[in-house]
Design a protein around this motif. Structure first.
Motif, PDB file in Angstrom:
ATOM      1  N   LEU A 126      34.686  39.612  41.702  1.00 19.90           N
ATOM      2  CA  LEU A 126      35.125  40.663  40.939  1.00 19.90           C
ATOM      3  C   LEU A 126      36.210  41.327  41.681  1.00 19.90           C
ATOM      4  CD1 LEU A 126      31.606  42.205  39.700  1.00 19.90           C
ATOM      5  CD2 LEU A 126      33.384  40.769  38.577  1.00 19.90           C
ATOM      6  N   ALA A 127      36.376  41.219  42.921  1.00 22.69           N
ATOM      7  CA  ALA A 127      37.419  41.745  43.688  1.00 22.69           C
ATOM      8  C   ALA A 127      38.579  40.936  43.867  1.00 22.69           C
ATOM      9  CB  ALA A 127      36.923  42.347  45.089  1.00 22.69           C
ATOM     10  N   ASP A 128      38.570  39.822  44.025  1.00 26.62           N
ATOM     11  CA  ASP A 128      39.723  38.906  44.735  1.00 26.62           C
ATOM     12  C   ASP A 128      40.691  38.795  43.288  1.00 26.62           C
ATOM     13  OD1 ASP A 128      41.235  36.660  45.225  1.00 26.62           O
ATOM     14  OD2 ASP A 128      39.910  36.144  46.693  1.00 26.62           O
ATOM     15  N   GLN A 129      41.948  39.088  43.704  1.00 27.82           N
ATOM     16  CA  GLN A 129      42.670  39.255  42.461  1.00 27.82           C
ATOM     17  C   GLN A 129      43.593  37.937  42.481  1.00 27.82           C
ATOM     18  OE1 GLN A 129      45.366  42.575  41.943  1.00 27.82           O
ATOM     19  NE2 GLN A 129      43.635  43.976  42.597  1.00 27.82           N
ATOM     20  N   GLU A 130      43.379  37.022  43.445  1.00 32.33           N
ATOM     21  CA  GLU A 130      44.526  35.806  43.048  1.00 32.33           C
ATOM     22  C   GLU A 130      43.415  34.768  43.091  1.00 32.33           C
ATOM     23  OE1 GLU A 130      46.469  32.900  46.498  1.00 32.33           O
ATOM     24  OE2 GLU A 130      45.724  34.834  47.268  1.00 32.33           O
ATOM     25  N   ARG A 131      42.239  34.472  43.538  1.00 25.98           N
ATOM     26  CA  ARG A 131      41.358  33.312  43.215  1.00 25.98           C
ATOM     27  C   ARG A 131      40.210  33.888  42.295  1.00 25.98           C
ATOM     28  NH1 ARG A 131      39.370  32.365  49.129  1.00 25.98           N
ATOM     29  NH2 ARG A 131      38.085  30.576  48.159  1.00 25.98           N
ATOM     30  N   GLY A 132      40.119  35.180  42.215  1.00 22.45           N
ATOM     31  CA  GLY A 132      38.820  35.476  41.403  1.00 22.45           C
ATOM     32  C   GLY A 132      39.350  36.282  40.112  1.00 22.45           C
ATOM     33  N   VAL A 133      38.601  37.277  39.518  1.00 21.85           N
ATOM     34  CA  VAL A 133      38.898  37.797  38.282  1.00 21.85           C
ATOM     35  C   VAL A 133      39.252  39.498  38.595  1.00 21.85           C
ATOM     36  CG1 VAL A 133      37.460  36.276  36.878  1.00 21.85           C
ATOM     37  CG2 VAL A 133      36.457  38.170  37.987  1.00 21.85           C
ATOM     38  N   TRP A 179      35.549  36.652  27.809  1.00 21.07           N
ATOM     39  CA  TRP A 179      35.128  37.408  26.816  1.00 21.07           C
ATOM     40  C   TRP A 179      35.965  38.947  27.014  1.00 21.07           C
ATOM     41  CZ3 TRP A 179      30.717  41.000  25.985  1.00 21.07           C
ATOM     42  CH2 TRP A 179      30.277  41.171  24.684  1.00 21.07           C
ATOM     43  N   VAL A 180      35.844  39.487  27.691  1.00 20.87           N
ATOM     44  CA  VAL A 180      36.499  40.710  27.917  1.00 20.87           C
ATOM     45  C   VAL A 180      38.124  40.582  27.619  1.00 20.87           C
ATOM     46  CG1 VAL A 180      37.376  42.419  29.937  1.00 20.87           C
ATOM     47  CG2 VAL A 180      34.979  41.532  29.677  1.00 20.87           C
ATOM     48  N   SER A 181      38.809  39.417  28.263  1.00 22.51           N
ATOM     49  CA  SER A 181      40.040  39.156  28.046  1.00 22.51           C
ATOM     50  C   SER A 181      40.419  39.315  26.627  1.00 22.51           C
ATOM     51  CB  SER A 181      40.588  38.042  28.634  1.00 22.51           C
ATOM     52  OG  SER A 181      40.609  38.284  29.921  1.00 22.51           O
ATOM     53  N   GLU A 182      39.426  38.623  25.864  1.00 18.88           N
ATOM     54  CA  GLU A 182      39.859  38.594  24.419  1.00 18.88           C
ATOM     55  C   GLU A 182      39.615  40.000  23.692  1.00 18.88           C
ATOM     56  OE1 GLU A 182      37.475  35.236  23.370  1.00 18.88           O
ATOM     57  OE2 GLU A 182      38.825  33.918  24.145  1.00 18.88           O
ATOM     58  N   ARG A 183      38.837  40.770  24.178  1.00 18.52           N
ATOM     59  CA  ARG A 183      38.580  42.134  23.491  1.00 18.52           C
ATOM     60  C   ARG A 183      38.834  43.344  24.433  1.00 18.52           C
ATOM     61  NH1 ARG A 183      34.835  38.182  22.396  1.00 18.52           N
ATOM     62  NH2 ARG A 183      34.060  37.891  20.519  1.00 18.52           N
ATOM     63  N   PRO A 184      40.091  43.457  24.504  1.00 24.36           N
ATOM     64  CA  PRO A 184      40.617  44.557  25.309  1.00 24.36           C
ATOM     65  C   PRO A 184      40.464  45.697  24.748  1.00 24.36           C
ATOM     66  CG  PRO A 184      42.470  43.287  24.096  1.00 24.36           C
ATOM     67  CD  PRO A 184      41.227  42.410  24.139  1.00 24.36           C
ATOM     68  N   GLY A 185      39.973  46.759  25.447  1.00 25.25           N
ATOM     69  CA  GLY A 185      39.550  48.288  25.023  1.00 25.25           C
ATOM     70  C   GLY A 185      38.596  48.183  24.122  1.00 25.25           C
ATOM     71  N   ARG A 186      37.650  47.172  23.891  1.00 24.55           N
ATOM     72  CA  ARG A 186      36.518  47.409  22.986  1.00 24.55           C
ATOM     73  C   ARG A 186      35.109  47.189  23.692  1.00 24.55           C
ATOM     74  NH1 ARG A 186      37.266  42.616  18.694  1.00 24.55           N
ATOM     75  NH2 ARG A 186      35.128  43.535  18.050  1.00 24.55           N
ATOM     76  N   LEU A 187      35.294  47.179  25.206  1.00 22.69           N
ATOM     77  CA  LEU A 187      34.028  47.005  25.930  1.00 22.69           C
ATOM     78  C   LEU A 187      34.050  48.447  26.689  1.00 22.69           C
ATOM     79  CD1 LEU A 187      34.124  43.401  27.060  1.00 22.69           C
ATOM     80  CD2 LEU A 187      32.668  44.541  25.493  1.00 22.69           C
TER      81      LEU A 187
END
Length: 453
Positions: A189-196, A232-240
């Protein structure tokens, strides 16, 4: 077309650097690149443990790592490969054929003496190699022509030949703890290069616990779910919501699946734990292991047969109702089927676990069988032999037999060919206490019964 093709030169092990293509799975991107990034397996990697020293000094010939899915077997193999000073050839035990394996060994012969260390064969799914393929490796390992690192999700002792096992150091990896999974989750959850990390995902306390428990110690499963969640989050920005909760996890199918295979270590280990919990008088542990096997799809008839055995072996005559109850559970499976018959299995499990225990019947039959194997056979005494045929009296059959019902308490002062107490020695637990007292009384009534002459 085959996905693997062995070429004339060794296929170097894939780089552990973060793959350049964006579609690489999260579990692949976050795979540890150094030992310091490895989480868990402290029993192998902790201070003073041998595995880290083997890696640092390169003092190994053949290693096999086994354990449940997602515990780090392939990671360990890759870390050993990246530090090898010789060429590395990677093979897939599920796909490789004998000619490819011989070709790899031939390559090792050509490379021998040219590199600082022998070529390293890294074989994933090594348990898939059949006997002839395993024999190809034996002589080369013995001569030090090659080194070997294997990975497998099953106990290699059941699949590798004894000669190959004798040449290998076998290390068992454990399912990752909740603490270790939590560290991997935080890293993803924290890694911005290899994670999300760029998405800023955050799980509330309940969702975090649900996710970690559902993984059953499998880091790959954890990271796969995190990846699905991130998409799933990427496809629903602002809706979660700002924090991911139970509903969001249920929406992507997060559910605990029992880590259990009916022909692997989980089968034998869980079955053993169940029987030993029954024997040890722990109904809570016994019912827990039973539930795990039922959730894993274990054959209920096998479980019922084991209950019948436990009733005879571990409870015996300390509770004479144990055996008929276990047999009834077996018949219940045939009569009503699953899942309803699981209630009968549970009832029998709890009854046996809480019943007084005695293995006196087990020891009696084992002792008698051993006597037949190791001692002179005891002939049937003439007064006990069958006398229901013409000429029996002429042969002396039945002469001197005492009819038990003609004596007080139905016990005749007579020997039956075996010294009383030779095999069956009842305990003072449960119903066997009454049996022991009864037998003591009968021995008094028989007194020094002599054999009829």
């Amino acid at each position: 077309m085959r996905q693997f093709c062995l070429v004339e030169e060794p296929e170097l092990f894939p780089s552990l650097a973060t793959p350049s293509f964006p579609q690489a799975p999260l579990a692949r991107r976050l795979r540890p690149r150094t030992w310091d990034e490895v989480v868990g397996q402290d029993h192998l990697l902790g201070p003073g443990r041998p595995l880290r020293e083997l890696w640092e000094k390169g003092a190994y010939q053949a290693l096999v790592f086994f354990g449940p899915p997602g515990c780090g077997k392939t990671t360990f193999a890759e870390l050993f490969a990246t530090t090898s000073t010789g060429p590395v050839v990677r093979l897939d035990g599920a796909k490789v054929i004998a000619s490819e394996l011989r070709r790899a060994v031939g390559l090792a012969h050509r490379q021998c003496g040219l590199a600082q260390s022998p070529p390293l064969l890294v074989i994933d799914e090594i348990h898939r190699l059949h006997r002839d393929q395993q024999e190809i490796l034996l002589a080369e390992l013995e001569r030090g022509i090659i080194r070997l690192v294997g990975a497998t999700p099953v106990n290699p002792c059941f699949f590798l030949t004894p000669p190959l096992i004798s040449r290998c150091q076998i290390f068992e990896l454990e399912a990752l703890s909740l603490e270790a999974l939590g560290k991997i989750l935080d890293r993803a959850l924290a890694d911005q290069e290899r994670g999300v990390g760029k998405l800023g995902l955050c799980l509330d306390t309940e969702a975090r616990k649900i996710l970690l428990v559902a993984c059953e110690g499998d880091a790959r499963k954890l990271l796969n779910w995190v990846e699905i969640l991130s998409r799933w989050v990427s496809e629903r920005p602002g809706r979660l919501p700002k924090e991911i909760g139970r509903e969001e996890l249920e929406a992507i199918g997060v559910k605990k699946w029992v880590r259990y295979t009916r022909d692997g270590d989980e089968h034998y280990d869980t079955l053993s734990s169940w029987i030993k919990s029954i024997r040890g008088g722990d109904p809570d542990a016994a019912i827990y292991w039973l539930a795990r096997m039922l959730k894993g799809g274990e054959d209920p008839r096998l479980l019922a047969r084991r209950l019948v055995i436990a009733a005879s072996e571990d409870v015996g005559l300390a509770d004479p109702l144990a055996l008929p109850l276990a047999v009834s559970a077996f018949h219940a499976i045939e009569a009503v089927g699953m899942p309803e018959a699981s209630l009968a299995l549970a009832e029998a499990t709890l009854y046996l676990a809480t019943a007084p225990k005695s293995n006196a019947a087990y020891r009696a039959i084992q002792g008698a069988l051993d006597a037949w194997e190791t001692k002179p056979s005891q002939e049937v005494p003439s007064w006990l032999r069958d006398a229901h045929f013409s000429g029996a009296k002429t042969l002396g059959r039945g002469t001197g037999y005492l009819y038990s019902h003609e004596f007080p308490e139905g016990v005749a002062p007579q020997s039956y060919g075996v010294t009383p107490g030779s095999f069956y020695q009842p305990t003072d637990r449960g119903y066997e206490k009454l049996i022991r007292e009864r037998l003591d009384r009968w021995r008094e009534l028989r007194g020094g019964a002599a054999d009829p002459s």
